[in-house]
Design an enzyme around this catalytic site. Structure first.
Site, PDB file in Angstrom:
ATOM      1  N   PRO A 176       0.824  -1.216   0.000  1.00 46.80           N
ATOM      2  CA  PRO A 176       0.000   0.000   0.000  1.00 46.80           C
ATOM      3  C   PRO A 176       0.858   1.266   0.000  1.00 46.80           C
ATOM      4  O   PRO A 176       1.970   1.284   0.531  1.00 46.80           O
ATOM      5  CB  PRO A 176      -0.788  -0.121   1.311  1.00 46.80           C
ATOM      6  CG  PRO A 176      -0.802  -1.575   1.620  1.00 46.80           C
ATOM      7  CD  PRO A 176       0.513  -2.110   1.109  1.00 46.80           C
ATOM      8  N   ASP A 213      -5.813  -2.469 -10.384  1.00 46.05           N
ATOM      9  CA  ASP A 213      -5.114  -1.726  -9.337  1.00 46.05           C
ATOM     10  C   ASP A 213      -5.485  -2.320  -7.981  1.00 46.05           C
ATOM     11  O   ASP A 213      -6.514  -2.003  -7.409  1.00 46.05           O
ATOM     12  CB  ASP A 213      -5.514  -0.258  -9.419  1.00 46.05           C
ATOM     13  CG  ASP A 213      -4.853   0.598  -8.368  1.00 46.05           C
ATOM     14  OD1 ASP A 213      -3.878   0.151  -7.737  1.00 46.05           O
ATOM     15  OD2 ASP A 213      -5.314   1.744  -8.160  1.00 46.05           O
TER      16      ASP A 213
END
Length: 141
Positions: free
Chosen positions: A27, A112
């Site tokens: 992340p 994504d």
């Protein structure tokens, strides 16, 4: 969007078939930024492209983080509820990608998502390859 320079009989700009670019990385490492930049470039070149963000899909289907189980974003063991929720969200997003290719006749999809484990990358790659989609993994560290 700019008009394509030429098209094939199928209406696609090139003959490579359907392509999915699967983002890989932790992340906050720039996967979404790279995905959107790549999408803009491919649109500019006349290629039918769309970004599928797993996080955006989750927020649309479930809501904000306050609506998720407490262990959803934690590292380590997950509850059965969290595992089932994660699986349903992932499958729903991947179904949208397949619909994009086979119903909407898209050329390039950019997935994504974190795809952080070898197992998850293998599963998602095999799923799309089994459907005749060329798979490219794009890593961002």
């Amino acid at each position: 969007m700019a008009a394509p320079l030429y098209t094939t009989e199928s209406g696609q700009l090139y003959h490579a078939g359907k392509i999915i670019i699967i983002c890989v990385g932790l992340p906050a490492r720039g996967k979404t930024h790279i995905s959107r930049a790549l999408e803009r470039y491919l649109h500019w070149a006349g290629v039918t492209t769309r970004v599928f963000s797993l996080g955006d899909y989750r927020r649309k289907k479930i809501g904000g983080a306050q609506d998720l189980p407490s262990d959803y974003f934690t590292h380590g063991q997950k509850s059965a509820e969290t595992i089932a929720l994660r699986k349903s969200i992932k499958e729903g997003c991947e179904k949208q990608i397949l619909d994009y290719f086979f119903v909407q006749r898209g050329q390039v999809a950019i997935y994504d998502a974190n795809n952080g484990t070898k197992k998850s990358r293998k599963e998602v790659g095999e799923k799309f390859e089994a459907n005749g989609v060329h798979v490219i993994f794009l890593g961002k560290s």
